[in-house]
Design a protein around this motif. Structure first.
Motif, PDB file in Angstrom:
ATOM      1  N   ALA A   1     -21.863  28.831  -7.408  1.00 17.81           N
ATOM      2  CA  ALA A   1     -22.949  29.205  -8.131  1.00 17.81           C
ATOM      3  C   ALA A   1     -24.018  28.294  -7.892  1.00 17.81           C
ATOM      4  O   ALA A   1     -25.168  28.374  -8.298  1.00 17.81           O
ATOM      5  N   LYS A   2     -23.850  27.101  -7.137  1.00 15.13           N
ATOM      6  CA  LYS A   2     -24.763  26.225  -6.892  1.00 15.13           C
ATOM      7  C   LYS A   2     -25.096  25.626  -8.425  1.00 15.13           C
ATOM      8  O   LYS A   2     -26.298  25.323  -8.564  1.00 15.13           O
TER       9      LYS A   2
ATOM     10  N   PRO B   1     -14.542  25.317  -7.186  1.00 17.92           N
ATOM     11  CA  PRO B   1     -15.043  26.322  -6.469  1.00 17.92           C
ATOM     12  C   PRO B   1     -16.089  27.325  -6.892  1.00 17.92           C
ATOM     13  O   PRO B   1     -17.146  27.505  -6.281  1.00 17.92           O
ATOM     14  N   ALA B   2     -16.084  27.712  -8.168  1.00 24.40           N
ATOM     15  CA  ALA B   2     -16.791  28.504  -8.964  1.00 24.40           C
ATOM     16  C   ALA B   2     -18.125  27.572  -9.092  1.00 24.40           C
ATOM     17  O   ALA B   2     -19.111  28.417  -8.959  1.00 24.40           O
TER      18      ALA B   2
ATOM     19  N   PHE C   1     -23.378  35.870 -15.614  1.00 28.50           N
ATOM     20  CA  PHE C   1     -21.889  36.430 -14.905  1.00 28.50           C
ATOM     21  C   PHE C   1     -21.700  35.232 -13.881  1.00 28.50           C
ATOM     22  O   PHE C   1     -20.493  35.019 -13.589  1.00 28.50           O
ATOM     23  N   LYS C   2     -22.680  34.518 -13.291  1.00 35.45           N
ATOM     24  CA  LYS C   2     -22.306  33.113 -12.711  1.00 35.45           C
ATOM     25  C   LYS C   2     -21.579  32.136 -13.193  1.00 35.45           C
ATOM     26  O   LYS C   2     -20.737  31.326 -12.813  1.00 35.45           O
ATOM     27  N   MET C   3     -21.753  32.050 -14.480  1.00 34.57           N
ATOM     28  CA  MET C   3     -21.074  30.997 -15.211  1.00 34.57           C
ATOM     29  C   MET C   3     -19.540  31.503 -15.838  1.00 34.57           C
ATOM     30  O   MET C   3     -18.866  30.626 -15.880  1.00 34.57           O
ATOM     31  N   ALA C   4     -19.424  32.794 -15.781  1.00 36.98           N
ATOM     32  CA  ALA C   4     -18.058  33.489 -16.073  1.00 36.98           C
ATOM     33  C   ALA C   4     -16.943  32.689 -15.350  1.00 36.98           C
ATOM     34  O   ALA C   4     -15.913  32.150 -16.021  1.00 36.98           O
ATOM     35  N   PRO C   5     -16.913  32.724 -13.812  1.00 35.43           N
ATOM     36  CA  PRO C   5     -15.631  32.077 -13.232  1.00 35.43           C
ATOM     37  C   PRO C   5     -15.772  30.647 -13.621  1.00 35.43           C
ATOM     38  O   PRO C   5     -14.611  29.792 -13.520  1.00 35.43           O
ATOM     39  N   ILE C   6     -16.703  29.998 -13.821  1.00 35.80           N
ATOM     40  CA  ILE C   6     -16.741  28.653 -13.913  1.00 35.80           C
ATOM     41  C   ILE C   6     -16.090  28.200 -15.246  1.00 35.80           C
ATOM     42  O   ILE C   6     -15.037  27.314 -15.277  1.00 35.80           O
TER      43      ILE C   6
END
Length: 406
Positions: A288-289, A283-284, A212-217
């Motif tokens: 997500a660091k 930003p994403a 899920f953290k990868m999705a906006p990236i």
């Protein structure tokens, strides 16, 4: 010194060797030679070089085959990588990709265009030089290089740094449709990794899902790719996500890791540092660091040698008025009585090291069309094998005569 020659003699002899080149190309096609598995095709090339009269043929510790003609002071090289990609879905081929097919015009099979056709033309250019006595104050080194499909330019890092060969210029025989190519975009292989915390999939709120953290990236990367730098000659830089990986305890768990691979093409004016920073500043990515880095390559060659490098392949261009470009243009006019198209490659070549890393002028002229590379039913044209053999035979003597007049 060479005797006087006529371009018509060179072209006539190249035409006479059309069937020899075709047979040699089909022999190379018949030997599977994916990256790191080139040994048998290298031995076949060595055999042909020796048969047609090269002065010396060597195989270096990495497994590249190097054939020498002449002993003059001007060191000129011509290069073909002789590894291929795989065949992909065999159902897409109309013929066995290694048995191939031949008619009066074309030769079909894996490696026909990318890039064993260039090797066939180079070897018979060497024979033309010998037959017509075109040796001059140059040493021509014809290289059949390995692992280009895996890591373009690695072979030439080795040739320059370890074999200590530094030519005045190199002709790349990658496919150009018998046009003259003077540059290409560079490329990088980048990875982006997000980390999470796994937990049972029945209660995902207890964990932190790395996917899920990868999705906006991914969404921001697509937008970034649409707004990269544009160069008038090489065109726009590009970016695509090519692979997705994950780590998770099971299909009934929250993923604790996610990594994507990015194929980043660099146009003139872009740098590898800038390409990494563009992604790190999204930003994403910051939210997500996520970790952003370049891949490394350390796969052993067929000889067992490991020559590690980072997966960065620099952009390169030489000016149209560069003496090397002008030499090929002159050769084309003399042989074919017409004006050549001077253009660029879409894909990447060993020029990323030759010119991109080391500043050795590189110029392209090769049989076959880019669209055939890596495609099913890959083919090359016999007429282009002939044209290229003639061009490779005339270029060294034209270059040396030009240099002698300065």
């Amino acid at each position: 010194m060479s005797r006087d020659y006529k371009a018509e003699e060179i072209l006539k002899l190249a035409e006479e060797y059309k069937q020899d080149m075709s047979r040699f190309l089909r022999d190379m096609i018949s030997i599977p030679s994916e990256s790191t598995q080139e040994k048998e095709v290298v031995l076949r090339i060595k055999e042909e070089m020796e048969k047609v009269g090269f002065d010396k043929v060597e195989i270096d510790p990495m497994g590249n085959v190097l054939g020498y003609i002449g002993h003059g002071k001007h060191i000129i090289a011509m290069d073909a990588h002789i590894d291929t990609v795989g065949i992909g879905d065999p159902n897409l081929w109309h013929y066995n990709p290694y048995e191939g097919y031949e008619d009066e015009e074309v030769i079909v099979g894996r490696g026909a265009t990318d890039q064993e056709g260039g090797m066939a033309s180079m070897v018979y250019a060497g024979k033309i030089i010998k037959d017509l006595g075109l040796e001059d104050d140059y040493t021509l080194i014809v290289t059949g290089t390995v692992q280009e499909e895996d890591c373009d330019g690695l072979c030439w890092q080795y040739i320059i740094n370890e074999d200590n060969i530094k030519p005045e210029f190199v002709v790349s025989t990658e496919p150009t449709s018998c046009n003259i190519y003077r540059g290409q975009r560079g490329r990088m292989e980048i990875k982006v990794t997000t980390k999470g915390i796994s937990c049972h999939g029945s209660a995902p709120e207890r964990g932190d899902n790395a996917i899920f953290k990868m999705a906006p990236i991914l969404i921001e990367l697509r937008a970034l790719g649409e707004n990269l730098h544009y160069d008038e000659f090489l065109g726009k830089g590009s970016l695509t996500v090519s692979e997705v990986f994950f780590s998770s305890p099971s299909r009934c768990a929250v993923a604790d890791g996610c990594t994507i691979s990015i194929d980043r093409r660099l146009t003139d004016g872009e740098t590898w540092q800038g390409a990494l920073e563009e992604i790190r500043n999204l930003p994403a990515v910051k939210a997500a660091k996520a970790e952003v880095s370049m891949y490394d390559y350390s796969r052993a060659s067929y000889t067992g040698l490991v020559y590690p490098t980072e997966c960065y392949f620099p952009t390169w261009v030489i000016p149209e008025e560069h003496p090397v470009c002008e030499t090929l243009v002159e050769g084309y006019r003399k042989l074919f009585k017409s004006e050549p198209l001077v253009d660029k490659w879409t894909f990447s070549t060993n020029g990323v090291s030759i010119m991109g890393r080391y500043g050795i002028p590189c110029i392209g002229f090769g049989p076959g069309h880019e669209v055939e590379a890596h495609a099913p039913n890959e083919k090359n044209w016999k007429s282009e094998l002939v044209k290229c053999a003639a061009m490779y035979a005339i270029v060294p003597i034209l270059y040396v005569k030009e240099q002698a007049e300065k």
